[in-house]
Scaffold this motif. Structure first.
Motif, mmCIF file in Angstrom:
data_model
loop_
_atom_site.group_PDB
_atom_site.id
_atom_site.type_symbol
_atom_site.label_atom_id
_atom_site.label_comp_id
_atom_site.label_asym_id
_atom_site.label_seq_id
_atom_site.Cartn_x
_atom_site.Cartn_y
_atom_site.Cartn_z
ATOM 1 N N ASP A 101 -12.170 0.412 7.501
ATOM 2 C CA ASP A 101 -11.300 -0.765 7.404
ATOM 3 C C ASP A 101 -11.688 -1.824 8.433
ATOM 4 O O ASP A 101 -11.708 -3.028 8.129
ATOM 5 N N ARG B 266 0.836 -1.192 0.000
ATOM 6 C CA ARG B 266 0.000 0.000 0.000
ATOM 7 C C ARG B 266 0.873 1.246 0.000
ATOM 8 O O ARG B 266 1.829 1.335 0.769
ATOM 9 N N ASP C 62 -5.512 0.597 2.668
ATOM 10 C CA ASP C 62 -5.948 0.505 4.055
ATOM 11 C C ASP C 62 -7.089 -0.487 4.180
ATOM 12 O O ASP C 62 -7.053 -1.431 4.976
ATOM 13 N N ASN D 186 -3.329 4.710 -1.253
ATOM 14 C CA ASN D 186 -3.440 4.704 0.195
ATOM 15 C C ASN D 186 -4.761 4.185 0.753
ATOM 16 O O ASN D 186 -4.798 3.236 1.535
ATOM 17 N N ASN E 183 1.879 4.716 1.088
ATOM 18 C CA ASN E 183 1.629 5.133 2.464
ATOM 19 C C ASN E 183 1.703 6.630 2.713
ATOM 20 O O ASN E 183 1.516 7.078 3.832
#
Lengths: 372, 372
Positions: free
Chosen positions: B239, A156, A267, A263, A158
């Motif tokens: 999430d 991912r 997540d 991002n 970041n």
């Protein structure tokens, strides 16, 4: 020999202090061929963290000693006061130590709630320029969950995307939030993703996006991924729309191998994958920074309710330390520890409470040391 | 003595008798629905077959409607996803008829053409999108007790389409959240829960990072929640929500979300409940409603499915049942749903996504045969 290495490490440390923040993507690959002989110890920064942090950090130290890994730990704790140089409870010395040592391991930290300072994770991310978060998710054999044979890695981006933190109220009742995608950050994370895939024998990289709706932003991300994909013709590359990806993950997670994404999607998807293998208590994670810095961390919380009771499950932190070892190219030792952990859990005799067993942290750790 | 033993055996029989719901009740529920005089006149409904498997499944709906002699007739319009914009005549037709049934419209990736699906929603101000994900008997899934309705804000958020390139290599995308839109979708969610006897509404957000934008969304939800004290309200970060969906989906009832998260959550929920081929949904606004397959995972079916004509018509059939209820023809809706559920639970006619080999036409014929 040792003095030469120390000089080299100190030199690169000095270089990184003076380095400008905007680096070209090519210098961001982790230093290849770091070949340390087994006698010279590598110094690594250790942040035990809060609550259950120190207990599981002890487990890691014990396992590493039993496996005779040449790592010397430099422990740092979160201060109680705000350090003005970093605007958070994390001291400047701690950050410098990570910058110089290039590797670190971080336990769970409870972010103190209050105004006037940045969150600890945000501080580390910004100061150390940690641009990629890598989370491998694989089903642990012997621990049955609804999903079997999960074996994927989420990478991912970041630093930017939807989490830029740039919001403002236009007029009362109307808020705008900026999502920023830059070529350099996207290229950087795509490079790392393909490098990781190649270094770990992975066959396929999937870029996750919503470029049919967000055409310019995710379109730019995809463009960068495609450019990098051309440099690695042996690795298959595909693009998957995020909603299709979510659906396929819950129906058949074996379809995916390495996932690279911006991002916000990262997540959500990385937590979704952690849910597939039954939780954050087993999930390792590693943050990669500019100049080859690697900060492995356990992503679960600090669990204040079981702190001090010797009940915590050290698996996440142990698997994260394994990731750290792989980053240092100590692959044999990494495999040794990983197999010991998997074997202990598969045996089923020693399992901590969250896995349905009744062993304590120390019993579980001893079982792993025995299995080495 | 004999009398006692007879009585006891009768008692035993009564106690051991499984209380099965009366099959006559489930087959044809007696509906006490008092129509207004003239309600039986056929209603026009705009029909958009769309791309990919769209024409195949909308034809299935037409066949079933004809077989039931339902008081609807379709005005068909042929539009495709690669058109620049929705033709004015289609919009006028939907404005006149107030109700539309639609197959999927393919949105090209990155191309610079804005999605026709999004255009339709914005033009007609269909501000809430609803997907009903629930387990069906006969449908094998890893999760039980799934009965989730995802209500998603449909007009703003990340899908504003406001993007621009700041300098070469840096792109910004605006996410816009307004109190007006957040409040009306929250109002719709609570109203839906109230009218459908649902117990809990969960707001999905990422306000710990996007404090102003998602914070405004949450504020609006909280205000509306206070007007419905009988319905429980809670909030969950997106999430964590995805992780909970794959491990404990039974905790969710009605979920209300901004645009992007709604897309992900709806597709995830559809995946765990059995697949996007079975979940009905629709888009609703103050004056109009468009019914379509609930969660399409961003695609309209692949070539092979189209060639072999093995697309799954169930989702669109359930959506058309929702449409019949919306038009206040509950008895036809019930008959349609019962027939479809019977075919699925019998499991003799299954399309490709269920692992079967039957074509769409065979499934439709089975459903028509099951109608009573």
């Amino acid at each position: 020999m040792a003095s030469r290495i120390i000089r080299r490490v100190a030199g690169s440390g000095a270089r990184c202090i003076l380095a400008s923040p905007a680096k070209s993507p090519s210098s961001s690959l982790p230093a290849p061929g770091r070949d340390f002989s087994s006698q010279t110890p590598i110094t690594a920064t250790l942040f035990p963290g809060d609550e259950i942090g120190p207990e599981i950090a002890e487990s890691v130290k014990q396992v590493f000693k039993a496996a005779e890994i040449p790592i010397k730990w430099e422990e740092h704790y979160i201060g109680t006061e705000i350090d003005p140089r970093t605007q958070s409870c994390l001291t400047w010395e701690s950050l410098e130590s990570v910058r110089c040592n290039r590797v670190g391991l971080k336990g769970p930290m409870a972010t103190p709630i209050g105004k006037g300072h940045r969150s600890l994770n945000l501080t580390m991310r910004k100061e150390l320029n940690l641009y990629a978060n890598v989370r491998p998710c694989y089903s642990l054999p012997g621990y049955k969950t609804r999903y079997d044979n999960v074996n994927l890695v989420t990478i991912r981006e970041n630093t930017e995307g939807e989490y830029s933190g740039l919001e403002h109220q236009v007029v009362r009742g109307v808020v705008e939030s900026l999502k920023i995608i830059t070529r350099s950050a996207s290229l950087r994370v795509a490079e790392y993703a393909f490098h990781y895939a190649k270094a770990n024998g992975r066959e396929r990289v999937s870029a996750i996006h919503k470029a049919n709706i967000m055409q310019k932003t995710d379109g730019l991300f995809l463009e960068c991924c495609r450019e990098v994909a051309e440099k690695y013709p042996e690795i298959k590359y595909e693009e998957v729309i995020i909603d299709n990806c979510c659906m396929m993950l819950v129906k058949n997670p074996t379809l995916f191998d390495v996932l690279v994404m911006p991002n916000l999607y990262g997540d959500i998807i990385s937590d979704l994958c952690a849910g597939l293998i039954r939780g954050l208590g087993l999930t390792p994670s590693c943050n990669i920074g500019e100049g080859g810095i690697a900060l492995a961390e356990a992503v679960h919380g600090s669990a204040p309710d079981i702190a001090g009771k010797n009940m915590a499950n050290p698996t996440a932190l142990l698997l994260s330390s394994v990731m750290m070892l792989r980053h240092l190219n100590l692959n044999e030792k990494a495999n040794q520890i990983q197999n010991a952990i998997i074997g202990t859990i598969a045996d089923g005799k020693y399992r901590t409470a969250d896995l349905g067993g009744s062993s304590s942290t120390t019993e579980f750790t001893n079982a792993i040391c025995d299995n080495l | 003595m004999a009398r006692r033993s007879v009585a006891r055996s009768l008692l035993n029989n009564l106690l051991s008798m499984k209380l099965e719901p009366c099959s006559r009740l489930t087959a044809s529920r007696s509906v006490t629905y008092m129509p207004r005089p003239g309600d039986g006149a056929p209603r026009p409904v705009t029909l958009i077959p769309g791309d990919g498997i769209g024409p195949l499944v909308t034809e299935a709906v037409e066949q079933v409607m004809t077989a039931m002699h339902a008081p609807v007739y379709f005005e068909k319009y042929d539009i495709h996803g690669d058109m620049k914009q929705v033709p004015q005549e289609v919009i006028d037709s939907i404005r006149k008829n107030k109700v539309c049934l639609k197959g999927g419209l393919k949105t090209p990736v990155g191309g610079g053409v804005s999605s026709l699906n999004v255009q339709l929603r914005k033009e007609l101000d269909l501000y809430a999108s609803l997907v009903h994900c629930s387990n069906l008997p006969g449908l094998p899934t890893r999760h039980d007790n799934v009965d989730i309705v995802v209500i998603r804000e449909n007009t703003e958020g990340e899908y504003s389409g406001l993007e621009h390139e700041v300098v070469p290599g840096v792109v910004e995308s605006l996410k816009v959240i307004t109190k007006f839109c957040s409040e009306r979708v929250a109002q719709y969610a609570f109203e839906y829960a109230y009218l459908n006897n649902r117990k809990k509404v969960t707001a999905v957000h990422k306000a710990n990072i996007m404090k102003l934008a998602d914070g405004l969304f949450l504020e609006s939800c909280r205000e509306v929640a206070m007007r419905y004290p009988g319905i429980k309200y809670n909030e969950i970060i997106v999430d964590n929500c995805c992780m909970q969906l794959v491990s404990k989906p039974e905790q969710f009832d009605v979920m209300v979300t901004p645009n992007l998260y709604g897309n992900l959550v709806a597709n995830t929920a559809a995946g765990i409940a059995g697949g996007t081929g079975f979940m009905p949904g629709g888009n609703v606004g103050a004056g109009h409603a468009i019914f379509e397959q609930g969660a399409s995972a961003g695609n309209v079916g692949n070539e092979k499915l189209l060639d072999q004509k093995k697309a799954n018509p169930v989702a669109l059939l359930f959506s058309s049942a929702m449409m019949l209820r919306h038009l206040q023809f509950p008895s036809f809706a019930d008959r349609l749903e019962t027939a479809v559920k019977r075919v699925i639970s019998e499991g003799k006619y299954r399309t490709k996504d269920l692992g079967g080999q039957n074509t769409t036409q065979e499934v439709v014929d089975a459903i028509i045969a099951a109608l009573d």
